[in-house]
Design an enzyme around this catalytic site. Sequence first.
Site, PDB file in Angstrom:
ATOM      1  N   ASP A 180      -8.302  -7.454  25.006  1.00 19.31           N
ATOM      2  CA  ASP A 180      -9.464  -7.954  24.281  1.00 19.31           C
ATOM      3  C   ASP A 180      -9.811  -7.052  23.111  1.00 19.31           C
ATOM      4  O   ASP A 180     -10.201  -7.502  22.047  1.00 19.31           O
ATOM      5  CB  ASP A 180     -10.664  -8.083  25.224  1.00 19.31           C
ATOM      6  CG  ASP A 180     -11.059  -6.742  25.861  1.00 19.31           C
ATOM      7  OD1 ASP A 180     -10.170  -5.905  26.081  1.00 19.31           O
ATOM      8  OD2 ASP A 180     -12.250  -6.546  26.150  1.00 19.31           O
ATOM      9  N   ARG A 222     -12.455   0.857  22.989  1.00 15.35           N
ATOM     10  CA  ARG A 222     -13.486   1.362  23.894  1.00 15.35           C
ATOM     11  C   ARG A 222     -12.935   1.490  25.320  1.00 15.35           C
ATOM     12  O   ARG A 222     -11.739   1.330  25.570  1.00 15.35           O
ATOM     13  CB  ARG A 222     -14.716   0.459  23.852  1.00 15.35           C
ATOM     14  CG  ARG A 222     -14.521  -0.928  24.426  1.00 15.35           C
ATOM     15  CD  ARG A 222     -15.744  -1.782  24.214  1.00 15.35           C
ATOM     16  NE  ARG A 222     -15.585  -3.122  24.754  1.00 15.35           N
ATOM     17  CZ  ARG A 222     -16.061  -4.208  24.188  1.00 15.35           C
ATOM     18  NH1 ARG A 222     -16.692  -4.143  23.026  1.00 15.35           N
ATOM     19  NH2 ARG A 222     -15.900  -5.404  24.753  1.00 15.35           N
ATOM     20  N   ASP A 223     -13.834   1.744  26.269  1.00 13.95           N
ATOM     21  CA  ASP A 223     -13.433   1.898  27.664  1.00 13.95           C
ATOM     22  C   ASP A 223     -13.247   0.526  28.313  1.00 13.95           C
ATOM     23  O   ASP A 223     -13.936   0.153  29.251  1.00 13.95           O
ATOM     24  CB  ASP A 223     -14.483   2.721  28.424  1.00 13.95           C
ATOM     25  CG  ASP A 223     -15.880   2.113  28.340  1.00 13.95           C
ATOM     26  OD1 ASP A 223     -16.092   1.220  27.481  1.00 13.95           O
ATOM     27  OD2 ASP A 223     -16.746   2.535  29.125  1.00 13.95           O
ATOM     28  N   GLU A 224     -12.283  -0.218  27.803  1.00 12.13           N
ATOM     29  CA  GLU A 224     -11.999  -1.564  28.313  1.00 12.13           C
ATOM     30  C   GLU A 224     -10.516  -1.850  28.088  1.00 12.13           C
ATOM     31  O   GLU A 224      -9.704  -1.617  28.957  1.00 12.13           O
ATOM     32  CB  GLU A 224     -12.902  -2.592  27.629  1.00 12.13           C
ATOM     33  CG  GLU A 224     -12.886  -3.942  28.323  1.00 12.13           C
ATOM     34  CD  GLU A 224     -14.068  -4.804  27.922  1.00 12.13           C
ATOM     35  OE1 GLU A 224     -14.105  -5.963  28.346  1.00 12.13           O
ATOM     36  OE2 GLU A 224     -14.963  -4.316  27.198  1.00 12.13           O
ATOM     37  N   ASP A 237      -9.496 -14.821  26.402  1.00  4.25           N
ATOM     38  CA  ASP A 237      -9.172 -14.519  25.004  1.00  4.25           C
ATOM     39  C   ASP A 237      -7.823 -15.106  24.605  1.00  4.25           C
ATOM     40  O   ASP A 237      -7.699 -15.784  23.577  1.00  4.25           O
ATOM     41  CB  ASP A 237      -9.171 -13.002  24.792  1.00  4.25           C
ATOM     42  CG  ASP A 237     -10.532 -12.371  25.039  1.00  4.25           C
ATOM     43  OD1 ASP A 237     -11.064 -12.527  26.157  1.00  4.25           O
ATOM     44  OD2 ASP A 237     -11.061 -11.707  24.128  1.00  4.25           O
ATOM     45  N   TRP A 253     -11.382 -19.057  31.321  1.00  4.13           N
ATOM     46  CA  TRP A 253     -10.681 -17.853  31.723  1.00  4.13           C
ATOM     47  C   TRP A 253      -9.658 -18.186  32.812  1.00  4.13           C
ATOM     48  O   TRP A 253      -8.479 -17.873  32.682  1.00  4.13           O
ATOM     49  CB  TRP A 253     -11.698 -16.804  32.186  1.00  4.13           C
ATOM     50  CG  TRP A 253     -12.351 -16.087  31.053  1.00  4.13           C
ATOM     51  CD1 TRP A 253     -12.111 -14.804  30.643  1.00  4.13           C
ATOM     52  CD2 TRP A 253     -13.354 -16.593  30.153  1.00  4.13           C
ATOM     53  NE1 TRP A 253     -12.894 -14.485  29.550  1.00  4.13           N
ATOM     54  CE2 TRP A 253     -13.668 -15.567  29.234  1.00  4.13           C
ATOM     55  CE3 TRP A 253     -14.016 -17.803  30.041  1.00  4.13           C
ATOM     56  CZ2 TRP A 253     -14.616 -15.722  28.221  1.00  4.13           C
ATOM     57  CZ3 TRP A 253     -14.958 -17.967  29.032  1.00  4.13           C
ATOM     58  CH2 TRP A 253     -15.247 -16.935  28.137  1.00  4.13           C
ATOM     59  N   GLU A 266     -15.666  -8.662  17.368  1.00  2.76           N
ATOM     60  CA  GLU A 266     -16.047  -9.299  18.629  1.00  2.76           C
ATOM     61  C   GLU A 266     -17.255 -10.204  18.434  1.00  2.76           C
ATOM     62  O   GLU A 266     -17.309 -11.310  18.966  1.00  2.76           O
ATOM     63  CB  GLU A 266     -16.364  -8.224  19.660  1.00  2.76           C
ATOM     64  CG  GLU A 266     -16.781  -8.755  21.018  1.00  2.76           C
ATOM     65  CD  GLU A 266     -16.968  -7.643  22.029  1.00  2.76           C
ATOM     66  OE1 GLU A 266     -16.884  -7.930  23.237  1.00  2.76           O
ATOM     67  OE2 GLU A 266     -17.191  -6.484  21.616  1.00  2.76           O
ATOM     68  N   HIS A 285     -11.282  -7.609  17.716  1.00  4.38           N
ATOM     69  CA  HIS A 285     -11.233  -8.613  18.782  1.00  4.38           C
ATOM     70  C   HIS A 285     -10.617  -9.865  18.177  1.00  4.38           C
ATOM     71  O   HIS A 285     -11.197 -10.460  17.281  1.00  4.38           O
ATOM     72  CB  HIS A 285     -12.664  -8.927  19.242  1.00  4.38           C
ATOM     73  CG  HIS A 285     -12.953  -8.559  20.652  1.00  4.38           C
ATOM     74  ND1 HIS A 285     -13.115  -7.256  21.058  1.00  4.38           N
ATOM     75  CD2 HIS A 285     -13.131  -9.319  21.764  1.00  4.38           C
ATOM     76  CE1 HIS A 285     -13.403  -7.237  22.358  1.00  4.38           C
ATOM     77  NE2 HIS A 285     -13.406  -8.473  22.806  1.00  4.38           N
TER      78      HIS A 285
END
Length: 889
Positions: A461, A465-467, A474, A530, A745, A766
């Site tokens: 995605d 960052r922390d992802e 997506d 999703w 995003e 994103h």
Amino acid sequence: MSCSIGRVQLEHHREALGIGERAPRISWRFGGDAQNWTQAAYEIEITDADSQISKVYKVISSASVLVPWPGEPLQTGKPVSIRVRAFGSSSGPGTAWSESVVAEAGLLERIDWFGSKLISAAQECDPEAPKRPVLLRRKFTNQLQTKRARLYITAQGVYEAHINGQRVGTEVLAPGWTSYTHRLIYQTFDVTDLIQSGQNVLTAQVAEGWFSGRLGFLGGKRNIWGKTMGLIAKLVLTGDDGDVTVISTDSKWTSGTGALQTSELYDGEVCDLRLDPEGWLTVEFDDSMWDGVTTLPLPESTLVAPDGPPVRKIEEIKAVETFKSPSGKTIVDFGQNLVGWVRVSLSGPKGQVVKLLHTEVLEHGEAATRPLRGCKATDTIILSGHDQLWEPKFTFHGFRYLQVDGLPVTGELKLNDITAIVVHTDMEQTGWFECSNPLLNKLHQNIRWGIKGNFLSIPTDCPQRDERLGWTGDIHVFASTANYYYDTCGMLLSWSKDLAAEQMADGSGVPPFFCPNVFLDDPKVPTAIWGDAVVGLPWNLYKSFGDCEILSRHMGSMQAWLNRGIVRDQTTNLWRENSYQFGDWLDPKAPFDEPGMSITDPGLVANAYLIHITTLMHKISLALHLPAQAKSYASSVLKLKAAYQNRYITPEGRVVADTQTALALCIHFDLFASLAQQSVAASRLCDLILRNSRFKIATGFAGTPLVGHALSKVGASQLFYRMLYHKKTPSWLYQVTMGATTMWERWDSMLPDGSVNPGEMTSFNHYALGAVADWMHSNITGLTCIEPGWRKFRIAPVPGGDLEFANATFISPYGKIEIGWKIDEEKFRMSVAVPPNTRADIVLPGATDKEKVITVGSGKHDFESEYLKPEWPPLPFYPDYYPHDDDVP
């Protein structure tokens, strides 16, 4: 006029060394401008690399994509070369032979790894702390006259290998990220040229990577797939006389540590150059004081050859500016938001600490770290006192700006001292686009950079960052767009196998929100869009690449989702009313801290997609020649539509959720009972755009990819052109005018005053909202696929806005498609190039029904028609006394 064969490909591999198929299917692209050329037969020549004995197989067939392997099954470590030529349907010579490609099977069975163990450092480490990368060495003597040498290698973690000080391969962050519970990919390398007579040394450095490093938001988790990082390898040397020497990962290896103290994907690397064991990559290095290794059984997961290309360093970008921030920090601007790392020339006293902080944007002139959340994105280098050209090995960052701290007082960072290294999966670029509007060109370019930044081993995605997770929704809404820009098939096929494995593991039929699933202990929650990715993605891959086996391979997964995974109302068979849904995620009207608070009923969104994927199951069943199953799904579609219409659509055609998303979904997915109802809905959609949003975006995750297609379907393309041109937030070009170089995003990840959106999720890379490029390809240049794999396609451009010209190039599985049109003195002129063995339906703007479709074969074709530009720009509707502030795009 000519016809030739260009690239020959096995399965979906860019490189065919160490593949996992014994009988790989073969495809070839055509080149040349031969008119109306179709293939009638082909010949495949397979030559054994050792004996040089060739065999030619002739097949009477027009197929040139994924044709069956005609020869003996491939054997591990036994290369063959393949070349192809084709014969046209008319008399005369065929094409010349293609260039040869070499293919070789990898280790196809688990027994092939016999003798190899998982080896790791002898010393135990704190499992809850970042793991220190380990150095591994194995000396060996080669007494053969080496004819061929193959290294099969993988890791629990990420690795980099050398032989005699020379780098093995060009992959980075290998073996990549998979669902390690189910599949662990290994790589195969031809290392013949690296092996020498006598003493040799095989070395590797292993870091935690995705396997045991911290992953996920809200603090994340460590050791998701295990606490032990380690190496698995098998080096096979074959002599001229046929003798074989095998070096495996076993107890004969030694282990140590080096300059890298930690190497984390989120937080970056800590590298103490004072501790680098000089010469450790070479035979001469004395490792007698090093520790041994711990040997463990091979992991239970299946060791598999790759389906797609690896991650590599793809390009380099020079810094464009260095400056001081208001607080006095040294900032480097690369001019492009990218994913990778920097290579920097460092010098300074021993023990000097230099820190490199990576951010996507600046806020008030300073590095904006809040969007990183719990991610440090910082590389720390402790200098050795010697000049050093340094770059990290086992991390990556999403950034445009670099804050450099800790330079020596006398040090001055020059532009030539620092270079950004762009890293992503090494997919072949297949799509290009340009038009007369430079802002649209920039938008298209930004979408490409979004793919570059997020197609790194898996489709993530966001990269900063922390992802950085493989969110299913997506890629579901974006796959058709991605498949134009790049040949994504191998990469997405690999990821979809993991998704199906994780979905099916517990018997629920519910896929995780993201794959690989980093929250294995949390229950999986079924949700539309999703979860629907398990149907939508295989279908998109089939349409783009023509591979029916993808559909058959995923049939069990798709049926499990529809039959068991979706939580249904027992009366209507629609989604149960109280089921959780993301809905029209990131609706621009949702509060910044509540991105799921869409104004569109999430149940309406979910059920629209339910009908859509059930319709796809009908089409998939037809493609797989399953008539009874196709009939059953067709019946389900009719019942679901009736229930949907009863719940959400009035007899006149109004939709109860009176939003652009609701109307666009109903139009695009054919959810109305009649064309009269659709006409009412279309009128209402146009009215909302003209009166309420006044061309600004009013859709979120579910509606944005479809609203343009819905408007085109009802003859309102000019309205969408006007939306596409709009520059006020929320809009696509707002981001461009704010200096974006990737997709964001949020529509307003950066606010007009230059401050970062206060929302907790604020990525500047994103790709999902870039799905609008699919509309640009299919409407501005008019290119759409008719038959799966692009055997037949349609070119039906819809000029609009102030566009004077547009050009596109797309490399299909059959060859290069080219489109170029321009408007000149009320004339529309278009030139197209159709690759051999394909056909195209041409529809010119303003064509009458009688002359509407012109079907052409291969070759170059020119077209001309009368054309009167529509009135531009469309004007919005304003309430009385309102300022007319949206008249100009």
